[in-house]
Design a protein around this motif. Sequence first.
Motif, PDB file in Angstrom:
ATOM      1  N   PRO A  13      44.269  41.114  41.673  1.00 19.83           N
ATOM      2  CA  PRO A  13      44.595  42.081  42.723  1.00 19.83           C
ATOM      3  C   PRO A  13      45.455  41.443  43.809  1.00 19.83           C
ATOM      4  N   MET A  39      46.226  42.636  47.340  1.00 24.79           N
ATOM      5  CA  MET A  39      45.797  43.718  48.217  1.00 24.79           C
ATOM      6  C   MET A  39      46.611  43.769  49.505  1.00 24.79           C
ATOM      7  N   VAL A  59      41.211  47.226  53.540  1.00 22.72           N
ATOM      8  CA  VAL A  59      40.195  47.514  52.510  1.00 22.72           C
ATOM      9  C   VAL A  59      40.592  46.769  51.241  1.00 22.72           C
ATOM     10  N   LEU A  68      37.096  48.129  45.992  1.00 19.54           N
ATOM     11  CA  LEU A  68      36.763  49.541  45.772  1.00 19.54           C
ATOM     12  C   LEU A  68      35.251  49.671  45.883  1.00 19.54           C
ATOM     13  N   VAL A  88      32.757  43.111  51.563  1.00 18.79           N
ATOM     14  CA  VAL A  88      32.313  42.070  50.638  1.00 18.79           C
ATOM     15  C   VAL A  88      32.644  40.724  51.269  1.00 18.79           C
ATOM     16  N   GLU A 144      35.363  35.771  46.218  1.00 19.25           N
ATOM     17  CA  GLU A 144      34.112  36.294  46.760  1.00 19.25           C
ATOM     18  C   GLU A 144      33.043  35.221  46.802  1.00 19.25           C
ATOM     19  N   ARG A 167      26.641  35.645  45.460  1.00 15.48           N
ATOM     20  CA  ARG A 167      25.428  36.158  46.108  1.00 15.48           C
ATOM     21  C   ARG A 167      24.234  35.962  45.211  1.00 15.48           C
ATOM     22  N   PRO A 191      41.547  50.947  49.255  1.00 13.22           N
ATOM     23  CA  PRO A 191      42.164  49.721  48.734  1.00 13.22           C
ATOM     24  C   PRO A 191      43.535  50.018  48.134  1.00 13.22           C
ATOM     25  N   VAL A 221      45.487  46.199  39.372  1.00 15.07           N
ATOM     26  CA  VAL A 221      44.054  45.902  39.337  1.00 15.07           C
ATOM     27  C   VAL A 221      43.502  45.825  40.758  1.00 15.07           C
ATOM     28  N   VAL A 222      42.276  46.293  40.914  1.00 14.67           N
ATOM     29  CA  VAL A 222      41.522  46.105  42.159  1.00 14.67           C
ATOM     30  C   VAL A 222      40.124  45.621  41.779  1.00 14.67           C
ATOM     31  N   HIS A 223      39.449  45.003  42.727  1.00 13.17           N
ATOM     32  CA  HIS A 223      38.059  44.589  42.509  1.00 13.17           C
ATOM     33  C   HIS A 223      37.124  45.694  42.950  1.00 13.17           C
ATOM     34  N   ASP A 224      35.990  45.820  42.240  1.00 10.73           N
ATOM     35  CA  ASP A 224      34.967  46.722  42.761  1.00 10.73           C
ATOM     36  C   ASP A 224      34.090  45.959  43.748  1.00 10.73           C
ATOM     37  N   ALA A 225      33.056  46.611  44.248  1.00 10.27           N
ATOM     38  CA  ALA A 225      32.248  45.995  45.299  1.00 10.27           C
ATOM     39  C   ALA A 225      31.535  44.736  44.828  1.00 10.27           C
ATOM     40  N   ASP A 226      31.371  44.595  43.522  1.00 13.09           N
ATOM     41  CA  ASP A 226      30.718  43.395  42.995  1.00 13.09           C
ATOM     42  C   ASP A 226      31.723  42.340  42.539  1.00 13.09           C
ATOM     43  N   GLY A 227      32.979  42.572  42.797  1.00 14.14           N
ATOM     44  CA  GLY A 227      33.996  41.581  42.455  1.00 14.14           C
ATOM     45  C   GLY A 227      34.513  41.685  41.032  1.00 14.14           C
ATOM     46  N   PRO A 269      36.977  42.969  38.189  1.00 19.08           N
ATOM     47  CA  PRO A 269      38.334  43.548  38.179  1.00 19.08           C
ATOM     48  C   PRO A 269      38.358  44.885  37.435  1.00 19.08           C
ATOM     49  N   LEU A 270      38.976  45.870  38.055  1.00 13.57           N
ATOM     50  CA  LEU A 270      39.137  47.195  37.438  1.00 13.57           C
ATOM     51  C   LEU A 270      40.627  47.410  37.199  1.00 13.57           C
ATOM     52  N   PHE A 271      41.007  47.564  35.938  1.00 11.41           N
ATOM     53  CA  PHE A 271      42.430  47.663  35.589  1.00 11.41           C
ATOM     54  C   PHE A 271      42.848  49.114  35.389  1.00 11.41           C
ATOM     55  N   ARG A 329      38.090  55.871  39.591  1.00 15.79           N
ATOM     56  CA  ARG A 329      37.355  55.206  38.520  1.00 15.79           C
ATOM     57  C   ARG A 329      37.044  56.179  37.388  1.00 15.79           C
ATOM     58  N   GLU A 352      32.187  54.089  36.537  1.00 17.37           N
ATOM     59  CA  GLU A 352      31.191  54.460  37.555  1.00 17.37           C
ATOM     60  C   GLU A 352      29.787  54.171  37.051  1.00 17.37           C
TER      61      GLU A 352
END
Lengths: 164, 148
Positions: A33, A35, A39, A42, A51, A161, A164, B34, B40-46, B48-50, B136, B141
Motif C-alpha cells: 500500500p 497511502m 486514514v 481500512l 492502528v 504495524e 499485538r 483510505p 492494495v490497502v491494509h485492513d485493520a489487522d494489517g 493486505p487487501l488487493f 470489500r 468481510e
Amino acid sequence: MPRFLHLTPVTLLALALSGCAGLTLTARNSVDPVMFGPVTTLPAKGAAGAVAVRPAGPPFEYRVRGTGILVWGVGGGGGEIASVVAEPSDPAETGPEWEAASTSRVENPAWFDWKVLRAAGGRSTSRVEIATVRCGGENAFFLFGLAALADCEIRGMVTREVQR
Amino acid sequence: VSVRCVTLLFGALLALSGCAGAHYRVSGDGLGYPVSFSRVVHDADGRPLFLGEALEPVGQFVFRKTSVGFLYGVTGTTVDLSDDINREVARFHGEAVVSLRMRTENCSTSWLFPLTALPFYPGCQNLAVSGTVVTRTRAAERAGGSQR
C-alpha cells in the motif's frame, strides 16, 4: 511586417505543444500500500481505523523531473528534446537496478513502483505513507526556442504495524 | 567584448524571453477514507487487501484542479483533494480508493508570450486526479469478522 505578427505562428506552435511536459504519479503495480492522507487502513465496518504503526525504514523520497525543449534555427527547422528523469535520493539508487528501472525517456511510472518495492521490501505488513506531494512547472519562451519543465516531489515514510 | 556589450546582449535576451508557471502542494489532510496509489490497502489487522481479490470496484472518478502562480512560477498554492475524493467515495457508497493517479501538466496559457514576460501574468498548472472506488467483497468481510 511588425515583429508581433512574426510571433503569432510561434505562439500557435507553443499552444500546440501544451501538455508536452506532464508527469504522472501512480503506483498501480506496487504490491505494498502507498497511502495518501490520514486514514491508512481500512477499518472494520463501524469501527475506528486507528492502528499502531512504527517507522520501518528511512524516509521515503521520490523526485521526478520532466523536460521538453524545442529549439528552432534561423529560416525554420529545429530540434526537440523530451525526457523524464527520476532523481535518485540516496547513493544506493545509482546502480544497474535503478538504471534499468529508469530507461524510458518520456513516461515511466515503473520508477515509482520500483522505489516502493525497494523501500517496503515486499513485506506484506509494510506500507508507504505519503506525507507530502509537491508539484510544479513552467513554460518558457526564449529567443532560440521553447522549454516546458515539470517536477514532482513525494515524501513520506515506510511503516510497519506493531505486533499485538 | 566589453562588459557593456555583454550587459546589453543579456538585457536583449531577457527582453525576448518569457516564463510562466506555478507550484503547488497536494493536500489530503481531510480525507475520511483510505486512499492508496497502489492496488492494495491494509485492513485493520494489517492484512493486505488487493483490488480484484478482497476488494471490488464500485466506481471510478476523474477530476481536475488548477493551481495559479505569479512571478514566473515562484509563488505556489495548496490544492486540497479531500472534499472531492470524500464526495466520490460517498457517491459510490465505497470504503476506500485504490489506483490513485495524479497527472500534472502545464497550462496552455503559460505559453502566451509576450504576456508571460510580465511578472504578474498568472501561470498555472493542471492536476488531473483519478482513482477507483472500492468496497470489500463479502468474503473479505466474513474473513475479517471471523478473526476478531
